[in-house]
Write an enzyme that holds these catalytic residues in place. Structure first.
Site, short mmCIF file in Angstrom:
data_model
loop_
_atom_site.label_atom_id
_atom_site.label_comp_id
_atom_site.label_asym_id
_atom_site.label_seq_id
_atom_site.Cartn_x
_atom_site.Cartn_y
_atom_site.Cartn_z
N HIS A 241 130.61 12.88 100.87
CA HIS A 241 130.95 11.31 101.43
C HIS A 241 132.37 11.07 101.85
CE1 HIS A 241 127.02 10.19 99.98
NE2 HIS A 241 127.44 10.69 98.69
C1 BDR Z 1 130.54 6.72 97.45
O1 BDR Z 1 130.14 6.32 96.19
C2 BDR Z 1 131.05 7.09 95.42
O2 BDR Z 1 130.25 7.43 94.40
C3 BDR Z 1 131.49 8.10 96.15
O3 BDR Z 1 132.69 8.83 95.71
C4 BDR Z 1 131.67 7.72 97.55
O4 BDR Z 1 132.69 6.94 97.77
C5 BDR Z 1 129.17 7.09 97.99
O5 BDR Z 1 128.02 6.04 98.06
#
Ligand code: BDR
Ligand code: CA
Length: 311
Positions: A241
């Site tokens: 992500h």
């Molecule tokens: C986001 O949520 C977190 O767990 C990750 O770091 C990312 O920023 C993804 O949904």
């Protein structure tokens, strides 16, 4: 071109960690002014210490780390140890950081930097948006010092923490609404795009074969990370992500998107934190964000592997 002044606001977190390493590995493109941390994937005490651990690992103790808000604006903190492990960096054990945490609060740092910037600052927001929202509430004039805010958050389609919402926007939906309503130049990378950028066995092998300590660290993190996401969303591997935000800043041509009007649900129960995006902005609801919809995943991994090979 001069390096772009950049502040990374984050909650490391495995994918935040990889995003930080990608930024550390790109000194020609980024003048990294500081890392601000927030409670999110794990509590603030861990996110700020993890950020400092990563500075040590990459030998970038020149980058100051600030601790910000320990909880969301209105809601109790929800964390994601199921995805990131109890330390936030499951898969590796990094030594206690000897580098000091800055005494200044992250919110004060954000306001001060944006108010005194010689060149407008880019903010990469990789966690719940609490720090940025508090700064904007306290000091709306800071907008003049912001070039753009690039956010990992939200989902046009299915969420990952509830069926309707993505983690960062769900944890602090009120902060997300403050930020999308602030009239800033915004780019949003949500799950629709980050779920395209997944760690396949080949991509993991390419990182492993770098043979460098950082390549090994990132490979070790990715071996433990995101199996829940893989099963829940039927992905071919864990999604990267937060590194997508840094990759977007480095190589925007790897991504495509459209201007949309984006709003955040802050009142509902079933849909709390939902990204409500209108791809046909109107006069009354004009576009307030560039919403990224596609990524060249092969290109993002090639960039990550190439850059980590240099660190
Ligand atoms: C986001 O949520 C977190 O767990 C990750 O770091 C990312 O920023 C993804 O949904
Ligand atoms: Ca994050």
């Amino acid at each position: 071109m001069l390096p772009r002044p950049l502040i990374i606001d984050c909650d490391p977190g495995v994918d935040d960690a990889i995003a930080l390493l990608l930024a550390f590995a790109s000194p020609d493109e980024f003048d990294l002014l500081g890392i601000t941390t927030v409670a999110g994937n794990v509590p603030l005490a861990l996110t700020q210490a993890n950020a400092r651990r990563l500075c040590h690992l990459a030998q970038r103790t020149d980058v100051p780390v600030y601790a910000g808000c320990p909880r969301p604006l209105l809601r109790p903190l929800i964390t994601a140890e199921d995805i990131h492990g109890s330390t936030g960096l499951e898969g590796v054990v990094l030594p206690e950081p000897t580098m000091a945490l800055q005494a200044q609060h992250a919110v004060a740092f954000l306001m001060e930097q944006c108010m005194t910037a010689m060149a407008p600052i880019t903010i990469a927001a990789l966690g719940p948006l609490t720090n940025l929202a508090v700064a904007l509430i306290q000091c709306p004039a800071m907008a003049k010092g912001i070039d753009q805010v690039v956010i990992m958050g939200g989902a046009l389609g299915l969420g990952n923490i509830t069926p309707a919402a993505e983690f960062n926007f769900y944890v602090d939906p009120h902060a997300a609404k403050v930020v999308v309503d602030a009239g800033l130049p915004l780019t949003i990378l949500g799950l629709d795009v980050t779920h395209q950028v997944v760690t396949t066995a080949e991509r993991l092998a390419a990182l492993e074969t770098l043979g460098t300590p950082l390549g090994q660290t990132v490979a070790a993190l990715l071996r433990h990370y995101g199996q829940d996401d893989v099963e829940r969303h039927g992905l071919a591997g864990p999604p990267l992500h937060d590194p997508c935000v840094i990759a977007y800043l480095l190589c925007p041509d790897l991504f495509t998107g459209r201007p949309m009007h984006v709003d955040i649900e802050t009142e509902g129960t079933l849909c709390l934190g939902r990204t409500v995006a209108n791809a046909r902005p109107t006069e009354t609801l004009p576009a307030n964000a560039m919403v990224i919809e596609t990524a060249d995943a092969e290109g993002v991994y090639a960039l990550l592997t190439e850059r980590l090979g240099k660190l």
